[in-house]
Design an enzyme around this catalytic site. Structure first.
Site, PDB file in Angstrom:
ATOM      1  N   ARG A 274       0.837  -1.205   0.000  1.00 53.29           N
ATOM      2  CA  ARG A 274       0.000   0.000   0.000  1.00 53.29           C
ATOM      3  C   ARG A 274       0.869   1.252   0.000  1.00 53.29           C
ATOM      4  O   ARG A 274       1.751   1.410   0.839  1.00 53.29           O
ATOM      5  CB  ARG A 274      -0.922   0.010   1.223  1.00 53.29           C
TER       6      ARG A 274
ATOM      7  N   GLU B  64       0.445  -7.774  -3.957  1.00 51.30           N
ATOM      8  CA  GLU B  64      -0.793  -6.999  -4.132  1.00 51.30           C
ATOM      9  C   GLU B  64      -0.482  -5.509  -4.020  1.00 51.30           C
ATOM     10  O   GLU B  64       0.133  -5.071  -3.038  1.00 51.30           O
ATOM     11  CB  GLU B  64      -1.794  -7.399  -3.051  1.00 51.30           C
TER      12      GLU B  64
ATOM     13  N   THR C 165      -7.891  -3.707  -2.726  1.00 51.53           N
ATOM     14  CA  THR C 165      -8.883  -2.644  -2.596  1.00 51.53           C
ATOM     15  C   THR C 165      -9.649  -2.465  -3.915  1.00 51.53           C
ATOM     16  O   THR C 165      -9.920  -1.348  -4.356  1.00 51.53           O
ATOM     17  CB  THR C 165      -8.235  -1.314  -2.138  1.00 51.53           C
TER      18      THR C 165
ATOM     19  N   LYS D 264     -10.396 -13.737   2.149  1.00 49.08           N
ATOM     20  CA  LYS D 264      -9.561 -12.821   2.924  1.00 49.08           C
ATOM     21  C   LYS D 264     -10.331 -12.466   4.197  1.00 49.08           C
ATOM     22  O   LYS D 264     -11.325 -11.755   4.142  1.00 49.08           O
ATOM     23  CB  LYS D 264      -9.260 -11.572   2.090  1.00 49.08           C
TER      24      LYS D 264
ATOM     25  N   GLY E 139      -3.671  -6.782  11.090  1.00 44.73           N
ATOM     26  CA  GLY E 139      -3.268  -6.938  12.482  1.00 44.73           C
ATOM     27  C   GLY E 139      -2.673  -8.288  12.813  1.00 44.73           C
ATOM     28  O   GLY E 139      -2.626  -8.677  13.990  1.00 44.73           O
TER      29      GLY E 139
ATOM     30  N   SER F 151       2.064  -3.347   6.339  1.00 45.68           N
ATOM     31  CA  SER F 151       3.102  -2.450   6.838  1.00 45.68           C
ATOM     32  C   SER F 151       4.240  -3.170   7.542  1.00 45.68           C
ATOM     33  O   SER F 151       5.325  -2.605   7.691  1.00 45.68           O
ATOM     34  CB  SER F 151       2.488  -1.407   7.778  1.00 45.68           C
TER      35      SER F 151
END
Length: 201
Positions: A10, A33, A62, A122, A152, A173
């Site tokens: 992202r 992705e 997304t 997912k 998470g 992340s």
């Protein structure tokens, strides 16, 4: 060895795409992705597809609309990941020959996605459902269903999620943040692969 880890890049920019792809593939992560709310995501996906050949599966996250699916098909994307369960997006993805991974959180959504033709589920946000929640869902899902925990979840949790029935993970992340140098991505990816291999053998 193909590991069931989806790297979620992202915020990546096209100029970063190929160096980061190389760092991930060399570490052993071969499913990538690029969320469509990243800068110029189609350019990043196209660049990675042209570079990767058969070494990686590249696609978008997304993905919310059929028009986005059509555009992804035109640039050769291979996977479509969504935060929600949209039957129209799933149908369009499969009709275009791409793999579909819609986001689900409940058994109702999970079965709706499977009936629409999803290749895998997912679980998002996985941290809110928890491994025990997935274990309960696994009791009713078809045993061959591929289920990815996303949101998470990190290497410290891999063993618990495996015990609950997770096929693999989507990692954002913890692998990549905007502007991160490829060598930093490589070191994070190597640690992620080590943890995955320890949990999944």
């Amino acid at each position: 060895m193909t590991r069931e880890i989806i790297a979620i890049l992202r915020g990546i920019k096209p100029v970063e795409a190929v160096p980061v792809l190389d760092a991930l593939v060399q570490a052993g992560i071969t499913t990538i992705e690029v969320p469509l709310n990243s800068p110029d995501p189609y350019d990043s996906i196209a660049a990675m597809r042209a570079h990767a050949g058969d070494c990686a599966r590249i696609g978008a996250g997304t993905v919310l609309e059929v028009a986005q699916v059509d555009r992804l098909a035109r640039i050769g994307a291979q996977i479509v990941v969504s935060p929600d369960c949209n039957a129209d997006v799933i149908h369009a993805t499969k009709a275009a020959g791409m793999a579909s991974y819609p986001g689900v959180f409940t058994p109702t959504e999970a079965f709706a996605a499977l009936r629409a033709g999803a290749d895998g589920l997912k679980i998002f946000p996985a941290s809110q459902l928890g491994a025990e929640g997935l274990k309960a869902m696994r009791a009713v899902l078809p045993p061959e269903t591929a289920v990815y925990a996303v949101g998470g979840v990190g290497p410290d949790d891999f063993a618990a999620w495996k015990a609950a029935g997770a096929t693999g993970f989507g990692i954002g992340s913890a692998l990549y943040k905007p502007g991160m140098e490829p060598q930093d991505v490589a070191s994070r990816a190597a640690a992620m692969v080590t943890a995955f291999d320890a949990a999944y053998g």
